[in-house]
Design a protein around this motif. Sequence first.
Motif, PDB file in Angstrom:
ATOM      1  N   LYS A 223       0.825  -1.212   0.000  1.00  0.00           N
ATOM      2  CA  LYS A 223       0.000   0.000   0.000  1.00  0.00           C
ATOM      3  C   LYS A 223       0.860   1.263   0.000  1.00  0.00           C
ATOM      4  N   MET A 284     -15.632   6.403   8.723  1.00  0.00           N
ATOM      5  CA  MET A 284     -14.724   6.684   7.609  1.00  0.00           C
ATOM      6  C   MET A 284     -15.025   8.012   6.897  1.00  0.00           C
ATOM      7  N   VAL A 306     -10.612   3.391  -1.932  1.00  0.00           N
ATOM      8  CA  VAL A 306     -10.406   4.570  -1.083  1.00  0.00           C
ATOM      9  C   VAL A 306     -10.468   5.878  -1.892  1.00  0.00           C
TER      10      VAL A 306
HETATM   11  N1  UDP Z   1     -11.291   0.376   5.167  1.00  0.00           N
HETATM   12  C1  UDP Z   1     -12.050   0.611   6.297  1.00  0.00           C
HETATM   13  N2  UDP Z   1     -11.411   0.772   7.489  1.00  0.00           N
HETATM   14  C2  UDP Z   1     -10.071   0.749   7.607  1.00  0.00           C
HETATM   15  C3  UDP Z   1      -9.283   0.520   6.448  1.00  0.00           C
HETATM   16  C4  UDP Z   1      -9.937   0.340   5.239  1.00  0.00           C
HETATM   17  O1  UDP Z   1     -13.293   0.682   6.228  1.00  0.00           O
HETATM   18  O2  UDP Z   1      -9.573   0.920   8.704  1.00  0.00           O
HETATM   19  C5  UDP Z   1     -11.982   0.202   3.874  1.00  0.00           C
HETATM   20  C6  UDP Z   1     -11.773   1.366   2.928  1.00  0.00           C
HETATM   21  O3  UDP Z   1     -12.603   2.456   3.265  1.00  0.00           O
HETATM   22  C7  UDP Z   1     -12.129   0.706   1.589  1.00  0.00           C
HETATM   23  C8  UDP Z   1     -11.569  -0.717   1.778  1.00  0.00           C
HETATM   24  O4  UDP Z   1     -11.457  -0.935   3.186  1.00  0.00           O
HETATM   25  O5  UDP Z   1     -13.521   0.640   1.419  1.00  0.00           O
HETATM   26  C9  UDP Z   1     -10.209  -0.879   1.116  1.00  0.00           C
HETATM   27  O6  UDP Z   1     -10.413  -1.034  -0.236  1.00  0.00           O
HETATM   28  P1  UDP Z   1      -9.306  -0.713  -1.347  1.00  0.00           P
HETATM   29  O7  UDP Z   1      -9.911  -1.095  -2.651  1.00  0.00           O
HETATM   30  O8  UDP Z   1      -8.856   0.705  -1.214  1.00  0.00           O
HETATM   31  O9  UDP Z   1      -8.083  -1.652  -0.982  1.00  0.00           O
HETATM   32  P2  UDP Z   1      -7.952  -3.249  -0.937  1.00  0.00           P
HETATM   33  O10 UDP Z   1      -8.258  -3.655   0.474  1.00  0.00           O
HETATM   34  O11 UDP Z   1      -8.952  -3.826  -1.911  1.00  0.00           O
HETATM   35  O12 UDP Z   1      -6.538  -3.524  -1.320  1.00  0.00           O
END
Ligand code: UDP
Length: 402
Positions: A223, A284, A306
């Motif tokens: 990330k 969020m 995000v």
């Molecule tokens: N998210 C959340 N709380 C956290 C961290 C992440 O709700 O503490 C959510 C964020 O808002 C998004 C998802 O997790 O909806 C992450 O999705 P993204 O596609 O950005 O990354 P991935 O997890 O698929 O690599």
Amino acid sequence: MKIAMVSEHANPLAAPGEADAGGQNVHVAELSAALTRAGHDVTVYTRRESREEPPEVRTPQGFRVVHVPAGPPRREPKDHLLPYMGEFGGFLRDRWAGDRPDLVHAHFWVSGLATALAASATGTPVAQTFHALGVVKKRYQGDMDTSPADRIRLERIIGRQAGRVIATCSDEVFELSRLGVPRSRISVIPCGVDLERFTPDGPAARRGAPHRLVAVGRLVPRKGFDIAITALAQLPDTELVIAGGPKRSRLAQDPEARRLRKLAGRLGVGDRVRWPGQVSRKDMPALLRSADAVVCTPWYEPFGLVPLEAMACGIPVVAAAVGGLTDTVVDGVTGLLVRPHQPRELASRVRRLLDDPALGHAYGTAGHDRAVARYSWDRVAADTLRAYHKLVPHPAATAEAR
Ligand code: UDP
């Protein structure tokens, strides 16, 4: 239509933020809810991760979640689940033998394997979304990639066998074509954003410095939170909130949080980085609204929810120009795209935004308009249904043909 979703590790009921719970969980939950709103009967099949989980749950949104007994009833890293997919597929086959769905939509390659087993035995059409591809992961993570050795070979087979492959961004289409998936069987359908939750109006979290950047995601090296931390050294008067990982009380034990904290300390910015840990879906939007800009600096990104959530809140996004981020963020319109792994470039572009609040506001407004115009989950569900109907003829079309 009776739709089965198979999402072996990503349970739509789980809170996102930890290492193996993120975008896919949100995607499966929101797509299932939107398809249910559109009048379809949706059941999600996910692996049982604890003895406390009931066999079946009806969600408030109206879709069902079935906890499939396959492997030990505890949380396991997603890269360890392959050996249990025979059992998982057997469960689906037995269940569908008496009550076959019209279509099954598999999420992630491991689900694709369990699905293939049950679908071929019951003659169920399959749509596949990979969410991430082994070839891409290997390219960027090299020796750090913990995927099973056969992943790329198996993904190729799953992609070629599925009736329809749904890519979430244009970059993925190239990767799938290189795997040998015919272009005519690929639909490009992005992920969406909950436009009722993520809005420009509403409370914003309190700041501790004149400027604030927010970065959100699972706390995993790819990330690229280290890039944002490094850029912070050149951005005085600015704090950086890194949200994600385990709950705040358990953050000190998280290896990636420790690595990043050490880096921040070494660079002399430790007192300007905030670590709320996992942030709930409810909190969020307020966190995103508190930012001058949301920064997303991954090494690679299959889609990236995000930035969409930030755009929906009217916040400009500064993102690395990789994967799905090049579809969602329009450079110079809804935010800025920077080269990946370039903290200096990130700092200088963010500086411009911080120095010109009117520019940030304009980007944020354009981002909101773009999210509303193109990325509602209802629109994503409608596009997904169109892809499903390439496999299962629409009842109206069948009636016309008669
Ligand atoms: N998210 C959340 N709380 C956290 C961290 C992440 O709700 O503490 C959510 C964020 O808002 C998004 C998802 O997790 O909806 C992450 O999705 P993204 O596609 O950005 O990354 P991935 O997890 O698929 O690599």
